[in-house]
Write a protein that holds these residues in place. Sequence first.
Motif, PDB file in Angstrom:
ATOM      1  N   ASP A 145       0.833  -1.203   0.000  1.00 43.00           N
ATOM      2  CA  ASP A 145       0.000   0.000   0.000  1.00 43.00           C
ATOM      3  C   ASP A 145       0.874   1.263   0.000  1.00 43.00           C
ATOM      4  O   ASP A 145       0.546   2.254  -0.662  1.00 43.00           O
ATOM      5  N   GLU A 146       1.973   1.231   0.725  1.00 41.66           N
ATOM      6  CA  GLU A 146       2.865   2.387   0.759  1.00 41.66           C
ATOM      7  C   GLU A 146       3.540   2.598  -0.588  1.00 41.66           C
ATOM      8  O   GLU A 146       3.727   3.741  -1.032  1.00 41.66           O
ATOM      9  N   VAL A 147       3.935   1.500  -1.249  1.00 41.92           N
ATOM     10  CA  VAL A 147       4.540   1.618  -2.574  1.00 41.92           C
ATOM     11  C   VAL A 147       3.539   2.204  -3.565  1.00 41.92           C
ATOM     12  O   VAL A 147       3.872   3.057  -4.393  1.00 41.92           O
ATOM     13  N   ILE A 148       2.293   1.748  -3.476  1.00 45.65           N
ATOM     14  CA  ILE A 148       1.239   2.299  -4.347  1.00 45.65           C
ATOM     15  C   ILE A 148       1.074   3.790  -4.092  1.00 45.65           C
ATOM     16  O   ILE A 148       0.964   4.594  -5.032  1.00 45.65           O
ATOM     17  N   ASP A 149       1.047   4.190  -2.820  1.00 42.44           N
ATOM     18  CA  ASP A 149       0.940   5.607  -2.483  1.00 42.44           C
ATOM     19  C   ASP A 149       2.101   6.404  -3.079  1.00 42.44           C
ATOM     20  O   ASP A 149       1.919   7.515  -3.595  1.00 42.44           O
ATOM     21  N   GLN A 150       3.305   5.841  -3.001  1.00 40.42           N
ATOM     22  CA  GLN A 150       4.481   6.517  -3.551  1.00 40.42           C
ATOM     23  C   GLN A 150       4.312   6.745  -5.053  1.00 40.42           C
ATOM     24  O   GLN A 150       4.605   7.830  -5.570  1.00 40.42           O
ATOM     25  N   LYS A 151       3.844   5.719  -5.752  1.00 39.58           N
ATOM     26  CA  LYS A 151       3.672   5.840  -7.200  1.00 39.58           C
ATOM     27  C   LYS A 151       2.591   6.873  -7.547  1.00 39.58           C
ATOM     28  O   LYS A 151       2.744   7.634  -8.510  1.00 39.58           O
TER      29      LYS A 151
END
Length: 340
Positions: free
Chosen positions: A87-93
Amino acid sequence: MAKASFTRMARSFGTIAVVLTLSVVLASCGGRNGAEHPPEPGDQAVARVDAKTVWASDVKREAVAQGLIGEGEPLDVSSDLFRRVMDEVIDQKLLASEALKRKLDKDPVAQRRLAAARERILGDMLVESTVSDAVNENAIRGLYQEQLKLAKQSEEIHARQIVLPSLTEADAVKKLLGTGASFEALAMERSTDAATRFNGGDLGYFTTDVMPEAYETNLKAAKVGQIVGPFEIDGGWAIVKVEDRRLEQPITLEAARPQIVRFLTYDQVRDLLEKLRGRAKVQTLIKAPQDVPGAPQEPASAPPALSGPPKPDLLKPGAAKPVPPPPGAPLQPPAKAVKP
């Protein structure tokens, strides 16, 4: 908004520069789009953000960066930790994509920050590549064998003790032992040493140089099976039974491996930086700090920034314990540097 969301957003903003840097690097590669191809053998697609794939390796890399797992450790895609980091990686993208849409990457300050992030990434990749080539199984075994040849083995003693508060009580226990009483039983019943009392006075194996002087003096010539004492120690009087004598056992290769990898890694980093500084023209444009009266001074014995840790003494207990990195060391030793 929940506290966890604030934490996640903070991490996202903290890594946005790196994400933007990677976007710029990809955009410069002739417009080729390799995002749909697994970046690593056996990689797994775990999400898509605006038709762009998030790979399991992306999530694992973020987990390593946050210190949630170690380099080389597995991360199960079905675990709660994986889903949280995903979820954090998705937020970063999402944040990086929106930043590009708003052309924030065109701002001069942003470009300098992106360039700095790019330099850090490239520097890390150079170090990882250098270490990966040099810190291999042959190098690890070679250093281990070298240390075995150079090391001097001390003699270890295995002993038990009974500690009494007075010489009178110690003499009484010594007489009981002379009649055949069990040393272990008397240690449990009479000894005042809380650390060894309940295991029959067992001190384990030790070298006399790590013991108080009274033990070294009285046990130096004691034979296996001999009962020594009573002799005075801090806190009372000791009676010691020598159970065994042997040469100190060298630490195993597997136990020493983390220390060896760490030493070899810093050795390679130090050599690499020394070579690069030797070839480059580096000028410091600021004045050296002036001495301030009363300010703490660095001791003359302090090691230089690039000196690295000393070569590990593999035959000493605890030699495999990690040592703190030397000042200025850029990386922790990457686990993938060790090739079987």
